[in-house]
Every structure is written in structure tokens, then in C-alpha cells.
Enzyme design. Sequence first.
Site, short mmCIF file in Angstrom:
data_model
loop_
_atom_site.label_atom_id
_atom_site.label_comp_id
_atom_site.label_asym_id
_atom_site.label_seq_id
_atom_site.Cartn_x
_atom_site.Cartn_y
_atom_site.Cartn_z
N TYR A 1 -2.10 5.06 13.04
CA TYR A 1 -1.93 5.32 11.59
C TYR A 1 -2.85 6.44 11.12
O TYR A 1 -2.43 7.32 10.36
CB TYR A 1 -2.23 4.01 10.87
CG TYR A 1 -1.99 4.00 9.38
CD1 TYR A 1 -0.70 3.89 8.86
CD2 TYR A 1 -3.06 4.03 8.49
CE1 TYR A 1 -0.48 3.84 7.49
CE2 TYR A 1 -2.86 3.97 7.12
CZ TYR A 1 -1.57 3.87 6.63
OH TYR A 1 -1.36 3.81 5.26
N LYS B 1 -1.59 9.84 9.46
CA LYS B 1 -1.97 10.20 8.09
C LYS B 1 -2.78 11.50 8.05
O LYS B 1 -2.69 12.25 7.07
CB LYS B 1 -2.74 9.05 7.43
CG LYS B 1 -1.88 7.81 7.16
CD LYS B 1 -0.62 8.14 6.38
CE LYS B 1 0.00 6.94 5.69
NZ LYS B 1 1.32 7.29 5.08
N VAL C 1 14.15 6.60 7.63
CA VAL C 1 13.66 7.99 7.54
C VAL C 1 13.39 8.63 8.90
O VAL C 1 13.25 9.85 8.98
CB VAL C 1 12.39 8.11 6.65
CG1 VAL C 1 12.70 7.72 5.21
CG2 VAL C 1 11.24 7.30 7.22
N1 LIG Z 1 -1.26 -0.05 0.40
C1 LIG Z 1 -2.28 0.73 0.70
O1 LIG Z 1 -3.44 0.32 0.59
C2 LIG Z 1 -2.04 2.14 1.19
C3 LIG Z 1 -3.16 2.96 1.36
C4 LIG Z 1 -2.98 4.27 1.81
C5 LIG Z 1 -1.71 4.74 2.08
N2 LIG Z 1 -0.62 3.92 1.91
C6 LIG Z 1 0.69 4.48 2.23
O2 LIG Z 1 1.52 4.40 1.09
C7 LIG Z 1 2.87 4.23 1.50
C8 LIG Z 1 3.44 2.98 0.83
O3 LIG Z 1 2.62 1.87 1.17
P1 LIG Z 1 2.85 0.40 0.56
O4 LIG Z 1 1.53 -0.25 0.62
O5 LIG Z 1 3.61 0.48 -0.69
O6 LIG Z 1 3.74 -0.24 1.75
P2 LIG Z 1 4.84 -1.43 1.75
O7 LIG Z 1 4.82 -1.96 3.13
O8 LIG Z 1 4.63 -2.35 0.61
O9 LIG Z 1 6.20 -0.61 1.49
C9 LIG Z 1 6.66 0.33 2.43
C10 LIG Z 1 8.16 0.50 2.24
O10 LIG Z 1 8.61 1.47 3.23
C11 LIG Z 1 9.83 0.99 3.76
N3 LIG Z 1 10.07 1.53 5.08
C12 LIG Z 1 9.40 1.22 6.23
N4 LIG Z 1 9.92 1.88 7.26
C13 LIG Z 1 10.95 2.64 6.77
C14 LIG Z 1 11.87 3.54 7.37
N5 LIG Z 1 11.86 3.79 8.69
N6 LIG Z 1 12.79 4.12 6.56
C15 LIG Z 1 12.82 3.87 5.23
N7 LIG Z 1 11.96 3.03 4.62
C16 LIG Z 1 11.03 2.42 5.39
C17 LIG Z 1 9.67 -0.52 3.79
O11 LIG Z 1 10.92 -1.18 3.91
C18 LIG Z 1 8.95 -0.78 2.47
O12 LIG Z 1 9.86 -1.00 1.40
C19 LIG Z 1 2.85 4.15 3.01
O13 LIG Z 1 3.11 5.45 3.55
C20 LIG Z 1 1.43 3.73 3.31
O14 LIG Z 1 1.03 4.11 4.61
C21 LIG Z 1 -0.76 2.63 1.47
#
Ligand SMILES: NC(=O)c1ccc[n+]([C@@H]2O[C@H](COP(=O)([O-])OP(=O)(O)OC[C@H]3O[C@@H](n4cnc5c(N)ncnc54)[C@H](O)[C@@H]3O)[C@@H](O)[C@H]2O)c1
Length: 252
Positions: free
Chosen positions: A153, A157, A63
Site C-alpha cells: 500500500y 500510494k 478500475v
Molecule cells: N480511510 C483512511 O483512513 C484512508 C487514509 C488514506 C487514504 N485512503 C484512501 O482513500 C480511498 C478511499 O478509502 P476509504 O477508507 O473510503 O475505503 P473503503 O474501503 O471504505 O471504500 C473503498 C471503495 O472502493 C471500492 N473498490 C475497491 N476496489 C475497487 C475496484 N477494483 N474497482 C472499483 N471500486 C473498487 C470498494 O468497493 C469501496 O466502495 C482509498 O484509495 C484509500 O486507500 C483512506
Amino acid sequence: MTDRQRVAIVTGAARGIGAATAQRLAADGFAVAAVDLDAANCADTVAAIAATKGRAIAVGADVSDAAAVEAAVAHVAEHLGSPSVLVNNAGVLRDNLLFKMSDDDWDTVMSVHLRGAFLCSRAVQKYMVEQKYGRIVSLSSTSALGNRGQANYAAAKAGLQGFTKTLAIELGPFGITANAVAPGFIVTEMTAATAARVGVDFEAFQAARAAETPVRRVGRPEDVAHAISYLASEGAGFVTGQVIYVAGGPRG
Ligand SMILES: NC(=O)c1ccc[n+]([C@@H]2O[C@H](COP(=O)([O-])OP(=O)(O)OC[C@H]3O[C@@H](n4cnc5c(N)ncnc54)[C@H](O)[C@@H]3O)[C@@H](O)[C@H]2O)c1
């Protein structure tokens, strides 16, 4: 927009919140493009959707790469149809205290979260403007409010919240809404990796977070997908520029 099958793009859909969101939007009736770094990693997401008679394709794209994003969105438009929903979900962590945070830690997080959301939103808006309809949902986080070890981060965010509010203003006249969801602690590989990095057993890590969360549990990817489903729905057309915290409490 009501009758023909609408098309949703979910980035970072290989696993975690993105995979749950892709499955939820498919259940809601969308044809879904599951985008991740490697299309092959979205095979499970696509298979889960196919198993419930939904329609999905896997698309490989980084992305943060403008050409890859343009090509991915064009591919989706050609193979599924013009996108009407975008979920900017792809994300990475490069946690470090400020004095130890490298240039690369900073740049990587900015590139994936902020530049990625910018590139994907810019690529889809032309389809949405043409249709005079669209829903853009970006993943913020309770970390936007500040979190030790996450200067990069937290900035990204928080930046996504300003980005979202600006898209809401610019794109509103075209029937396009832009909102953010800000999850608290959600059980995914991302939070499992954080537990491993700080040397705490993941179960114990979750129990500690649940104890300090008002609803006394940690979040699941489906909790976030539910909020995204609402914001992606046609009926949410008067809700824009908002940030919904999905955190088991007012601030996680
Ligand atoms: N898990 C949490 O507690 C939490 C809390 C707040 C926000 N978030 C946000 O939610 C979103 C998803 O988090 P998650 O916990 O499912 O993460 P995760 O690490 O399990 O999954 C993230 C996915 O994004 C993909 N990815 C990473 N870089 C990429 C790139 N350059 N291009 C395309 N794909 C890419 C990865 O391959 C992975 O499949 C993220 O933006 C994260 O910051 C997560």
C-alpha cells in the site's frame, strides 16, 4: 466551462471517502458518476445526491480492468456528458508484514490503486484534452511515507504521487491539473476493518489515533472531500502536481 453542468467521475463511490466526495461534488454543482465494483452498491450515494436535487448515476466497473474502465467512461460521456473531473479513489488493503505478504497481496493493491488510477486517467484524458480543461485528483495516503505492514500500500500510494506529478507535467498544456490528497486516519469501513484485523475495538483505535494527531481528532470522509472539492474547482487551475496532506497534522 463555467455555465453548463460539469461532469465528475468518482471511483470507489459506494461508501467512505468516495461517497462523501461524490456528494460534495454534487453539492458543488457537478453531475456525478459514482463508480464502484457493483453499480447497485452506489444506490445510497446516488439517492443521497438525488435527495438534495443533485444529479448522479451509478456505474459498475472494476478500475483495474481496462475494458471495463473504457466502457464506464464512455457510458458516463454518453449519459451525463464529457467528464471534466476524475477522482481516483477506489482502494483496497491487503496488509501484511513483508515476510508474510503474498504475491496476491502485492498484486491486488498495485492493480486497484496504481493500475486503476492509470487506466481511469488515460480513459478520461482524451475528453479533457478535447475540452482543454480537466481536474484529476488521486487518493494518496500518509502511508506513502512508510507504514509497518503496508509495503504494498505504501509503495502504491507513493507511486500515485509520482504518477500525479507526471500527469501534471504532461497534461498542463491542455488546461488539465493533476493533484493528490494524502489522508491520515479517516473513519471508514477501511479503517474499521484494520481495527478488527488487529483485534482492537474501533472506538479505542480511534481514540488512540486522535491522541497522537496534532488537532486531537480523527478524520472524517468530509474532511477529505473538502480538499478534493478545492482541487476540483475551476479556481485551482494554477495548483498542479501537488500533494495535500489531510491528516490533522503535517504528516498525520
Ligand atoms: N480511510 C483512511 O483512513 C484512508 C487514509 C488514506 C487514504 N485512503 C484512501 O482513500 C480511498 C478511499 O478509502 P476509504 O477508507 O473510503 O475505503 P473503503 O474501503 O471504505 O471504500 C473503498 C471503495 O472502493 C471500492 N473498490 C475497491 N476496489 C475497487 C475496484 N477494483 N474497482 C472499483 N471500486 C473498487 C470498494 O468497493 C469501496 O466502495 C482509498 O484509495 C484509500 O486507500 C483512506
